[in-house]
Design a protein around this motif. Structure first.
Motif, PDB file in Angstrom:
ATOM      1  N   SER A  42     -20.917  96.101  -9.488  1.00 36.84           N
ATOM      2  CA  SER A  42     -22.079  95.901 -10.348  1.00 36.84           C
ATOM      3  C   SER A  42     -23.058  97.070 -10.304  1.00 36.84           C
ATOM      4  O   SER A  42     -24.086  97.029 -10.970  1.00 36.84           O
ATOM      5  CB  SER A  42     -22.797  94.609  -9.970  1.00 36.84           C
TER       6      SER A  42
ATOM      7  N   SER B 278     -24.118  98.495 -13.764  1.00 41.29           N
ATOM      8  CA  SER B 278     -24.943  97.541 -14.521  1.00 41.29           C
ATOM      9  C   SER B 278     -26.313  97.368 -13.878  1.00 41.29           C
ATOM     10  O   SER B 278     -27.331  97.320 -14.575  1.00 41.29           O
ATOM     11  CB  SER B 278     -24.250  96.179 -14.606  1.00 41.29           C
TER      12      SER B 278
ATOM     13  N   ARG C 195     -28.418 100.363 -14.616  1.00 45.05           N
ATOM     14  CA  ARG C 195     -28.927 100.321 -15.996  1.00 45.05           C
ATOM     15  C   ARG C 195     -30.107  99.359 -16.104  1.00 45.05           C
ATOM     16  O   ARG C 195     -31.110  99.650 -16.760  1.00 45.05           O
ATOM     17  CB  ARG C 195     -27.793  99.933 -16.938  1.00 45.05           C
ATOM     18  N   ALA C 196     -30.017  98.213 -15.418  1.00 46.17           N
ATOM     19  CA  ALA C 196     -31.115  97.237 -15.454  1.00 46.17           C
ATOM     20  C   ALA C 196     -32.366  97.794 -14.787  1.00 46.17           C
ATOM     21  O   ALA C 196     -33.470  97.698 -15.337  1.00 46.17           O
ATOM     22  CB  ALA C 196     -30.686  95.938 -14.777  1.00 46.17           C
TER      23      ALA C 196
ATOM     24  N   VAL D  33     -27.132  90.236 -12.032  1.00 43.45           N
ATOM     25  CA  VAL D  33     -26.480  91.313 -12.781  1.00 43.45           C
ATOM     26  C   VAL D  33     -25.008  91.409 -12.387  1.00 43.45           C
ATOM     27  O   VAL D  33     -24.129  91.499 -13.245  1.00 43.45           O
ATOM     28  CB  VAL D  33     -27.196  92.666 -12.570  1.00 43.45           C
TER      29      VAL D  33
ATOM     30  N   PHE E 155     -22.967  88.162 -13.433  1.00 48.34           N
ATOM     31  CA  PHE E 155     -22.873  88.090 -14.891  1.00 48.34           C
ATOM     32  C   PHE E 155     -22.122  89.284 -15.455  1.00 48.34           C
ATOM     33  O   PHE E 155     -21.668  89.256 -16.587  1.00 48.34           O
ATOM     34  CB  PHE E 155     -24.266  88.028 -15.527  1.00 48.34           C
ATOM     35  N   GLY E 156     -22.048  90.375 -14.693  1.00 48.17           N
ATOM     36  CA  GLY E 156     -21.376  91.582 -15.160  1.00 48.17           C
ATOM     37  C   GLY E 156     -22.120  92.269 -16.292  1.00 48.17           C
ATOM     38  O   GLY E 156     -21.534  92.948 -17.121  1.00 48.17           O
ATOM     39  N   SER E 157     -23.455  92.114 -16.308  1.00 47.59           N
ATOM     40  CA  SER E 157     -24.244  92.647 -17.412  1.00 47.59           C
ATOM     41  C   SER E 157     -25.689  92.893 -16.979  1.00 47.59           C
ATOM     42  O   SER E 157     -26.272  92.056 -16.280  1.00 47.59           O
ATOM     43  CB  SER E 157     -24.223  91.650 -18.573  1.00 47.59           C
ATOM     44  N   ALA E 158     -26.251  93.990 -17.429  1.00 49.03           N
ATOM     45  CA  ALA E 158     -27.648  94.326 -17.135  1.00 49.03           C
ATOM     46  C   ALA E 158     -28.617  93.604 -18.065  1.00 49.03           C
ATOM     47  O   ALA E 158     -29.783  93.412 -17.721  1.00 49.03           O
ATOM     48  CB  ALA E 158     -27.859  95.832 -17.271  1.00 49.03           C
ATOM     49  N   GLU E 159     -28.151  93.200 -19.216  1.00 54.74           N
ATOM     50  CA  GLU E 159     -29.045  92.681 -20.253  1.00 54.74           C
ATOM     51  C   GLU E 159     -29.819  91.442 -19.822  1.00 54.74           C
ATOM     52  O   GLU E 159     -30.990  91.297 -20.157  1.00 54.74           O
ATOM     53  CB  GLU E 159     -28.263  92.399 -21.539  1.00 54.74           C
TER      54      GLU E 159
END
Length: 172
Positions: free
Chosen positions: A15, A18, A21-22, A80, A83-87
């Motif tokens: 992660s 990601s 990025r977050a 993050v 979820f595998g995502s920074a968004e």
């Protein structure tokens, strides 16, 4: 994710990109420089830059310190990786959705204690589905209200001066 099973990543190393990025997006959203956040976290700037780049030690304490330094949601940051995502973390920075959920869960656990073992998973799932459906409906209601209210007023006001998260969300 509607109608699909959510996949979770458990390795924090996976992660790193990601999370990086977050962290970067939240810092920039707050208008802060790396030196500002490093100072607020009581870290050397180079150590902070390594942390923000996804390197170094990624610990609970560091994520909490970053959240405090940038006034964002620490629990969304922790999700993050799973979820595998920074968004999600970026979107929760202001609303603190994950933090509010954790605080509410803590209150519920303190209130109900050992009775938690009597909850049945189908009932828990149904309760969360109702909750998130209700929250989604509230988002839709807010957007409809703002659209109706703004209709015909665009010439009277400078829309750029308004913070209209709901409208930007749908158009983005």
């Amino acid at each position: 994710m509607t109608g699909a099973a959510m996949s979770f990543t458990t390795d924090m190393a996976d992660s790193g990109e990601s999370l990086s990025r977050a962290l970067r997006a939240i810092r920039r959203k707050r208008g802060l420089k790396t030196s500002d956040v490093a100072r607020r976290m009581d870290m050397a700037q180079r150590s902070y830059e390594l942390f923000e780049a996804g390197g170094g030690r990624i610990t609970f304490e560091r994520l909490m310190a970053f959240a405090e330094a940038t006034d964002c949601d620490p629990f969304a940051l922790m999700l993050v990786g799973p979820f595998g995502s920074a968004e999600f973390a970026i979107h929760c920075a202001d609303t603190k959705l994950a933090m509010i959920m954790v605080m509410s869960l803590q209150e519920f656990a303190e209130d109900r204690g050992a009775d938690l073992c009597f909850l049945e998973p189908p009932n828990i799932i149904a309760a969360f589905q109702r909750l998130f459906k209700d929250l989604g409906g509230r988002l839709d209601d807010n957007e409809a209200f703002l659209s109706k209210w703004l209709d015909g007023r665009t010439a009277m006001i400078d829309l750029g001066a308004l913070s209209m998260r709901g409208l930007r969300r749908r158009k983005a």
